[in-house]
Each structure stands twice: as structure tokens, then as C-alpha cells.
Design a protein around this motif. Sequence first.
Motif, PDB file in Angstrom:
ATOM      1  N   UNK A   5       4.326  -7.091 -10.478  1.00 21.53           N
ATOM      2  CA  UNK A   5       3.854  -7.225  -8.965  1.00 21.53           C
ATOM      3  C   UNK A   5       3.074  -5.827  -9.122  1.00 21.53           C
ATOM      4  N   UNK A   6       2.399  -4.902  -9.323  1.00 19.98           N
ATOM      5  CA  UNK A   6       1.978  -3.561  -9.049  1.00 19.98           C
ATOM      6  C   UNK A   6       2.094  -2.914  -7.975  1.00 19.98           C
ATOM      7  N   UNK A   7       2.955  -2.307  -6.846  1.00 16.92           N
ATOM      8  CA  UNK A   7       2.840  -2.108  -5.355  1.00 16.92           C
ATOM      9  C   UNK A   7       2.955  -0.365  -5.440  1.00 16.92           C
ATOM     10  N   UNK A   8       2.051  -0.163  -4.542  1.00 13.09           N
ATOM     11  CA  UNK A   8       1.760   1.553  -4.038  1.00 13.09           C
ATOM     12  C   UNK A   8       2.500   0.705  -2.602  1.00 13.09           C
ATOM     13  N   UNK A  12       0.131  -1.775   3.451  1.00 14.63           N
ATOM     14  CA  UNK A  12       0.491  -3.231   3.685  1.00 14.63           C
ATOM     15  C   UNK A  12       0.329  -4.552   3.147  1.00 14.63           C
ATOM     16  N   UNK A  13      -1.012  -4.736   2.593  1.00 12.60           N
ATOM     17  CA  UNK A  13      -0.848  -5.708   1.782  1.00 12.60           C
ATOM     18  C   UNK A  13       0.274  -6.028   0.385  1.00 12.60           C
ATOM     19  N   UNK A  14       0.375  -4.843  -0.549  1.00 15.01           N
ATOM     20  CA  UNK A  14       1.053  -4.874  -1.630  1.00 15.01           C
ATOM     21  C   UNK A  14       2.660  -5.330  -1.434  1.00 15.01           C
ATOM     22  N   UNK A  15       3.088  -4.644   0.245  1.00 12.54           N
ATOM     23  CA  UNK A  15       4.165  -5.380   1.281  1.00 12.54           C
ATOM     24  C   UNK A  15       4.085  -6.598   1.382  1.00 12.54           C
ATOM     25  N   UNK A  16       3.126  -7.243   2.093  1.00  9.46           N
ATOM     26  CA  UNK A  16       3.282  -8.163   1.948  1.00  9.46           C
ATOM     27  C   UNK A  16       3.340  -9.042   0.376  1.00  9.46           C
ATOM     28  N   UNK A  31      11.911 -17.926 -12.201  1.00 10.01           N
ATOM     29  CA  UNK A  31      11.037 -16.952 -11.857  1.00 10.01           C
ATOM     30  C   UNK A  31      11.452 -16.462 -12.188  1.00 10.01           C
ATOM     31  N   UNK A  32      10.667 -15.125 -12.982  1.00  5.30           N
ATOM     32  CA  UNK A  32      11.532 -13.600 -13.122  1.00  5.30           C
ATOM     33  C   UNK A  32      10.076 -12.356 -12.257  1.00  5.30           C
ATOM     34  N   UNK A  33      11.136 -11.992 -12.051  1.00  8.17           N
ATOM     35  CA  UNK A  33      10.340 -10.932 -10.843  1.00  8.17           C
ATOM     36  C   UNK A  33       9.991  -9.416 -11.137  1.00  8.17           C
ATOM     37  N   UNK A  34       9.714  -8.583 -12.028  1.00  5.65           N
ATOM     38  CA  UNK A  34       9.904  -7.779 -11.731  1.00  5.65           C
ATOM     39  C   UNK A  34       8.935  -5.995 -11.436  1.00  5.65           C
ATOM     40  N   UNK A  35       8.578  -5.717  -9.926  1.00 11.76           N
ATOM     41  CA  UNK A  35       8.555  -4.937  -9.038  1.00 11.76           C
ATOM     42  C   UNK A  35       8.175  -3.037  -9.383  1.00 11.76           C
ATOM     43  N   UNK A  36       6.429  -2.754 -10.476  1.00 15.54           N
ATOM     44  CA  UNK A  36       6.605  -2.023 -10.581  1.00 15.54           C
ATOM     45  C   UNK A  36       5.137  -1.002  -9.880  1.00 15.54           C
ATOM     46  N   UNK A  37       5.195   0.490  -9.513  1.00 12.81           N
ATOM     47  CA  UNK A  37       4.543   1.584  -9.095  1.00 12.81           C
ATOM     48  C   UNK A  37       3.681   1.502  -9.822  1.00 12.81           C
ATOM     49  N   UNK A  38       2.036   0.987  -9.028  1.00 10.24           N
ATOM     50  CA  UNK A  38       0.562   2.415  -8.759  1.00 10.24           C
ATOM     51  C   UNK A  38       0.722   2.727  -7.810  1.00 10.24           C
ATOM     52  N   UNK A  39      -0.573   3.768  -7.793  1.00  3.17           N
ATOM     53  CA  UNK A  39      -0.303   4.433  -6.564  1.00  3.17           C
ATOM     54  C   UNK A  39      -1.668   4.657  -5.842  1.00  3.17           C
ATOM     55  N   UNK A  40      -1.718   4.694  -4.917  1.00  9.20           N
ATOM     56  CA  UNK A  40      -3.771   3.961  -3.833  1.00  9.20           C
ATOM     57  C   UNK A  40      -4.293   6.330  -4.215  1.00  9.20           C
ATOM     58  N   UNK A  41      -2.616   7.347  -4.524  1.00  5.69           N
ATOM     59  CA  UNK A  41      -3.387   8.852  -4.233  1.00  5.69           C
ATOM     60  C   UNK A  41      -3.969   8.560  -5.590  1.00  5.69           C
TER      61      UNK A  41
END
Length: 204
Positions: A5-8, A12-16, A31-41
Amino acid sequence: MNIDCHVDPACPFAWATSRWLTDVAGRHDDVTLTLRQMSLAVLNADAIASGNMDPGMAHHMEISRAGGRLLAAAPDESFAELYAALGRRIHLDHADVDTDVARAALEECGLDPALAAAIDDPAHDAAVADAHAAAVAAYGEPSGTPLVTVDGRTFFGPVITEIPTGDAADDLLDALAVVARTPAFAQLQRPRSGPPTLTTTQED
């Protein structure tokens, strides 16, 4: 099932979506979850540079930039925990990412509070840009967040306006798994009713 899951940090939608997936992964051994960064900036760099962005969106981009730098400065293995600590302050407490907020999030995660200086340090921008590029490559074209990869197939979304729990959370994951197994699936969308409700019974 392997999920990225790529999140900024500002979205707030990424947070949800991340809270829903974190809950499901915590309850299911398969289920194996990995959070990764993306950037709206990074995504909106041209609009930011133009100076024509409305004040509300510009503030949103400041949170994205500061939060992204902090996440990039911390150890990779701490990403999910720090994202959660920072996200609660941004999305539930409605805090900006200033030095005090960054330090508190770091201390909650047992990380060096001196890393809070990263929020103002452009030296971390290259790492944020690299993470964003990896998210774009996974999806295949520039996109907002969240981006979710299920067993190698990447989607924009699910974009949710409430955080499901229990059976509802499991049902949504089952539906996403079916979509991921369907190579011909391309898009499904309906209008959003507004910003997401970001509290659940687990966080009240």
C-alpha cells in the motif's frame, strides 16, 4: 496474499485505506502487508512551483513534503509504525507536521527524536522522489494515493470514505482479491460524498 500500500502522509483517503488493510493483515496470517511511501508533493511539483495553488492545497502539500522527509529519514523497518504515529497526529488530531509533532511521533516509535530535523531538510527529497517513482512504476502511470498492489497487480484505491472493520473489512478485501485475479478488470468508480470518516471503534 501479498499487499503493498503506497501512501502519502497528508492524504486522508490513504490513511483510511491503510488503517483498513492494517486491521485485516493483523487478523489474517495469510495476508502480508507492506506500507510504502509515495508523494503528493512530488506528483504536484509543477503546480507547487507555479505558485498558483490555492492556500488549502498548498498547506496540504507542505504536510506531504514535511511528512515525506521524516518518513524517508527514518529506518525502512520503522516505516509502518512511524506512518501510523504521524498519521494519527495529522488525521485525527489535525496537527501540522512541525518539529514538536515530528519529535513526538519519533519518540512514540522509539526512534531518535533528532530525526525531527528532517522535516526541513531538502537532502531527503531525493529519497522521497525515488519512493514515489517506484509507486508510479508499480501502477504504470502517475497517480494519486492510495495505490494498492495485490499479488503483483496495482490499483488506484480502494478509495473509502469510512474505515470498515470486522466482517465488512474482510468482505472488502475478498472483493479486491477477486478483482486482482481478473486480468481484464480495468476500472470501477462512483462519486465520493466527501472526505472520509477516519475514526473507528479501535481508535475512539
